[in-house]
Design a protein around this motif. Structure first.
Motif, PDB file in Angstrom:
ATOM      1  N   LEU A 146       0.883  -1.209   0.049  1.00  0.00           N
ATOM      2  CA  LEU A 146       0.029   0.064   0.054  1.00  0.00           C
ATOM      3  C   LEU A 146       0.904   1.064   0.088  1.00  0.00           C
ATOM      4  O   LEU A 146       1.210   1.751   1.224  1.00  0.00           O
ATOM      5  CB  LEU A 146      -1.079  -0.206   1.438  1.00  0.00           C
ATOM      6  CG  LEU A 146      -1.892  -1.213   1.249  1.00  0.00           C
ATOM      7  CD1 LEU A 146      -2.880  -0.996   2.487  1.00  0.00           C
ATOM      8  CD2 LEU A 146      -2.542  -1.169   0.159  1.00  0.00           C
ATOM      9  N   SER A 147       1.204   1.554  -1.194  1.00  0.00           N
ATOM     10  CA  SER A 147       2.132   2.588  -1.375  1.00  0.00           C
ATOM     11  C   SER A 147       1.684   3.990  -2.080  1.00  0.00           C
ATOM     12  O   SER A 147       1.041   3.672  -3.089  1.00  0.00           O
ATOM     13  CB  SER A 147       3.589   2.137  -2.150  1.00  0.00           C
ATOM     14  OG  SER A 147       4.397   3.167  -2.452  1.00  0.00           O
ATOM     15  N   SER A 148       1.949   5.195  -1.528  1.00  0.00           N
ATOM     16  CA  SER A 148       1.235   6.310  -2.332  1.00  0.00           C
ATOM     17  C   SER A 148       2.189   6.730  -3.564  1.00  0.00           C
ATOM     18  O   SER A 148       1.815   7.498  -4.309  1.00  0.00           O
ATOM     19  CB  SER A 148       1.437   7.492  -1.264  1.00  0.00           C
ATOM     20  OG  SER A 148       2.979   7.681  -0.945  1.00  0.00           O
ATOM     21  N   GLY A 165       0.142   1.626 -16.351  1.00  0.00           N
ATOM     22  CA  GLY A 165       0.397   0.474 -17.217  1.00  0.00           C
ATOM     23  C   GLY A 165       0.121   0.774 -18.624  1.00  0.00           C
ATOM     24  O   GLY A 165      -0.616   1.501 -19.007  1.00  0.00           O
ATOM     25  N   GLN A 166       0.958  -0.190 -19.581  1.00  0.00           N
ATOM     26  CA  GLN A 166       0.358   0.233 -21.137  1.00  0.00           C
ATOM     27  C   GLN A 166       0.647  -1.240 -21.577  1.00  0.00           C
ATOM     28  O   GLN A 166       1.366  -2.220 -20.979  1.00  0.00           O
ATOM     29  CB  GLN A 166       1.667   1.056 -21.579  1.00  0.00           C
ATOM     30  CG  GLN A 166       1.705   2.510 -21.109  1.00  0.00           C
ATOM     31  CD  GLN A 166       2.505   3.310 -21.999  1.00  0.00           C
ATOM     32  OE1 GLN A 166       2.407   3.589 -23.151  1.00  0.00           O
ATOM     33  NE2 GLN A 166       3.382   3.670 -21.225  1.00  0.00           N
ATOM     34  N   VAL A 193      -3.895 -10.517 -10.362  1.00  0.00           N
ATOM     35  CA  VAL A 193      -3.299  -9.285 -11.020  1.00  0.00           C
ATOM     36  C   VAL A 193      -2.632  -8.484  -9.908  1.00  0.00           C
ATOM     37  O   VAL A 193      -3.526  -7.808  -9.029  1.00  0.00           O
ATOM     38  CB  VAL A 193      -4.226  -8.591 -11.949  1.00  0.00           C
ATOM     39  CG1 VAL A 193      -3.520  -7.342 -12.293  1.00  0.00           C
ATOM     40  CG2 VAL A 193      -4.820  -9.482 -13.207  1.00  0.00           C
ATOM     41  N   ASN A 194      -1.598  -8.517  -9.830  1.00  0.00           N
ATOM     42  CA  ASN A 194      -0.909  -7.866  -8.575  1.00  0.00           C
ATOM     43  C   ASN A 194      -0.185  -6.226  -9.063  1.00  0.00           C
ATOM     44  O   ASN A 194       0.697  -6.337 -10.110  1.00  0.00           O
ATOM     45  CB  ASN A 194       0.419  -8.404  -8.114  1.00  0.00           C
ATOM     46  CG  ASN A 194       0.946  -7.783  -6.764  1.00  0.00           C
ATOM     47  OD1 ASN A 194       0.557  -6.958  -6.170  1.00  0.00           O
ATOM     48  ND2 ASN A 194       2.082  -8.094  -6.671  1.00  0.00           N
ATOM     49  N   LEU A 195      -0.820  -5.274  -8.740  1.00  0.00           N
ATOM     50  CA  LEU A 195      -0.105  -3.915  -8.935  1.00  0.00           C
ATOM     51  C   LEU A 195       0.652  -3.432  -8.146  1.00  0.00           C
ATOM     52  O   LEU A 195       0.127  -3.246  -6.718  1.00  0.00           O
ATOM     53  CB  LEU A 195      -1.571  -3.038  -9.296  1.00  0.00           C
ATOM     54  CG  LEU A 195      -2.352  -3.628 -10.110  1.00  0.00           C
ATOM     55  CD1 LEU A 195      -3.669  -4.078  -9.304  1.00  0.00           C
ATOM     56  CD2 LEU A 195      -2.976  -2.401 -11.130  1.00  0.00           C
ATOM     57  N   ASN A 196       1.894  -3.146  -8.387  1.00  0.00           N
ATOM     58  CA  ASN A 196       2.504  -2.288  -7.301  1.00  0.00           C
ATOM     59  C   ASN A 196       3.486  -1.192  -7.927  1.00  0.00           C
ATOM     60  O   ASN A 196       3.224  -0.882  -9.195  1.00  0.00           O
ATOM     61  CB  ASN A 196       3.609  -3.330  -6.684  1.00  0.00           C
ATOM     62  CG  ASN A 196       4.608  -3.979  -7.800  1.00  0.00           C
ATOM     63  OD1 ASN A 196       4.949  -3.396  -8.642  1.00  0.00           O
ATOM     64  ND2 ASN A 196       4.730  -5.252  -7.551  1.00  0.00           N
TER      65      ASN A 196
END
Length: 520
Positions: free
Chosen positions: A320-322, A329-330, A497-500
């Motif tokens: 959980l990062s600002s 993404g592209q 689907v992992n978003l970071n």
């Protein structure tokens, strides 16, 4: 007296497209816990949800009905007791209208820091203490929101908040099971001075003290609290402090951020409301295929397989990062695959619109889906931007998950109706089982993995030769072996689907969702 040393990192500026948040924490600050039996001190665990502010602004935007008046649900959501003769209701109305007029650019946000909550056991009064960083915004009259991660559960509760920092000094709040924000109005103060607000909270009836404590600080002494404070300031007062653009944050990043938050809200609205009693499960504990990067270098074969897969998908944000909004993404799909993505997306949008109507999900889910389409539109002619392809792909996976959920629900419903007929016994078959996942930013935060139940008496359902022989052997009455059991024999995977801050990655968790049962 016990002294706990805490390390803090000084001053941190979190700047997004439509707000600038200043977090100020003094170096070397200490948390002191007094062992006096009349006072217990709690330290606040900061709210870290990615869509925290976006959810608040959306709630304000949706709070005004077609006639320009506040809806009853909006009043309840923000803990406002009544619309008539109530300054809180008029302030909430102005905030909602300001948000609707200026698309969230008319309001500024400031986060208090170092929140402590102290309970005076003898009187039952809770005291909330907020440290405020110096800011020119403080010269304006702020609105203080005490926000919770989810709507509060329990009975109705009337609470009185009192502080010299509030205007008026004493304000009443009505909390119910649908309340998620507590709205209080503050007064203007000096801009260039760090301040401390002290606000007391007490119930109108002494027997509700425990309920109030549970809402604000939890039942157990020393536990983290889920309440987060923030101050809102209207930008219509002439201040020049509004930040409408942040260097290094592109329009594409802003749109992707808005898309993810809207997707999270949509999934919360459209998916069946399941509340498993089991503790949240960690996805990391499951066996997984090696993670695959989703981006400009992703292979055509991988993307084609994902577009044509109907497996349920969970969208996760492990850190959980600002810093996430800086990344966007592209995808670079070839023309044929891009056209397939566009057609499949159009088809499933129509399918989900039908689900929303048939299941009476509500107009809000339909509006959110339309907003998601706008943020991920793919032109029928000409090239599509990489960011639009990325958002369209995520939307397709999310809608495939919704379609999978309702298709399974309908099949299970038909199966139950078939079992209830007098001519059929309760034979081996699929049943619904929903488990809770560790809370995710986007969602869903539950997964329907199903299970198998029922009898495996002759004639066996979907049995193999081993089960047939085992059944014959055990029915002879001389065996001391187990009889055939009703178990899953086929599964669907779960796609995560992992978003970071580094990118978007997909991992496949095999054999998660039971889809077929048999006797084994």
């Amino acid at each position: 007296m016990l002294v706990v040393n805490l390390f803090y990192g000084g001053v941190l500026m979190l700047c997004w497209t439509w707000l600038c948040v200043a977090l100020h924490v003094p170096h070397g600050q200490q948390l002191i816990q007094d062992h006096n039996p009349t006072v217990t001190v709690f330290h606040h665990s900061p709210h870290s949800a990615l869509c925290y502010e976006d959810d608040i602004f959306t709630a304000l935007h949706e709070g005004v009905g077609s006639g320009g008046e506040l809806t009853n649900s909006s009043l309840t959501l923000f803990g406002v007791c009544a619309a008539s003769d109530d300054s809180s209701a008029s302030v909430l109305s102005e905030l909602a209208k300001e948000t609707s007029r200026n698309q969230r650019n008319g309001l500024e946000v400031l986060h208090p820091t170092g929140v402590l909550v102290a309970e005076e056991n003898d009187s039952g009064i809770l005291e909330l203490t907020f440290d405020l960083p110096s800011s020119p915004l403080l010269e304006l009259s702020p609105v203080l929101l005490l926000t919770f991660e989810r709507q509060l559960k329990g009975g109705n509760l009337d609470v009185t908040f009192t502080s010299p920092s509030l205007q008026p000094h004493t304000q009443s709040v009505c909390i119910s099971g649908e309340t998620q924000h507590i709205l209080l109005t503050g007064k203007a103060s000096e801009a260039n001075v760090c301040q401390k607000w002290r606000i007391s909270a007490e119930t109108k009836t002494p027997d509700m003290k425990k309920s109030l404590k549970g809402i604000l600080i939890g039942e157990k002494s020393g536990s983290n609290i889920s309440m987060t404070p923030l101050l809102l300031f209207s930008g219509r007062t002439g201040t020049e402090t509004r930040h409408t653009h942040v260097s290094g944050l592109s329009l594409a990043s802003s749109q992707t951020f808005s898309f993810l938050c809207e997707l999270r809200r949509f999934l919360g609205d459209v998916l069946p409301k399941e509340h498993p009693k089991s503790p949240p499960l960690q996805l990391d504990s499951l066996k997984s295929m090696p993670p695959l990067s989703l981006g400009l270098s992703s292979s055509e074969t991988l993307l084609a397989g994902l577009i044509n897969s109907s497996s349920p998908t969970v969208f996760s944000f492990t850190r959980l990062s600002s810093t996430f909004p800086v990344h966007h993404g592209q995808l670079a799909l070839p023309h044929e695959l891009l056209e397939e993505l566009r057609q499949r997306l159009e088809q499933i949008v129509m399918q989900i619109m039908g689900v929303i109507r048939e299941e009476e999900v509500g107009h809000r889910a339909a509006r959110r889906l339309e907003r998601l389409r706008e943020l991920s539109v793919l032109p029928k002619k000409g090239p599509a931007a990489g960011e639009s392809q990325y958002r369209a792909f995520l939307l397709l996976k999310a809608l495939q998950t919704v379609a999978h959920t309702y298709d399974l629900q309908n099949r299970l419903r038909a199966s139950r109706e078939g079992r209830n007929t007098p001519t059929r016994d309760y034979v081996c078959g699929l049943s619904s089982l929903t488990v809770s996942l560790k809370r995710h930013v986007v969602g869903p935060d539950t997964a329907t993995i199903n299970n198998c139940r029922g009898s495996c008496a002759f004639p066996l359902v979907n049995a193999n030769n081993h089960a047939v022989l085992l059944n014959t052997h055990t029915e002879s009455g001389t065996a001391e072996e187990r009889a055939p059991c009703c178990v899953p024999v086929a599964y669907d995977p779960l796609e995560v689907v992992n978003l970071n801050e580094h990118g978007t990655y997909l991992s496949v968790k095999p054999d998660v969702v039971a889809k077929e049962c048999g006797c084994r």
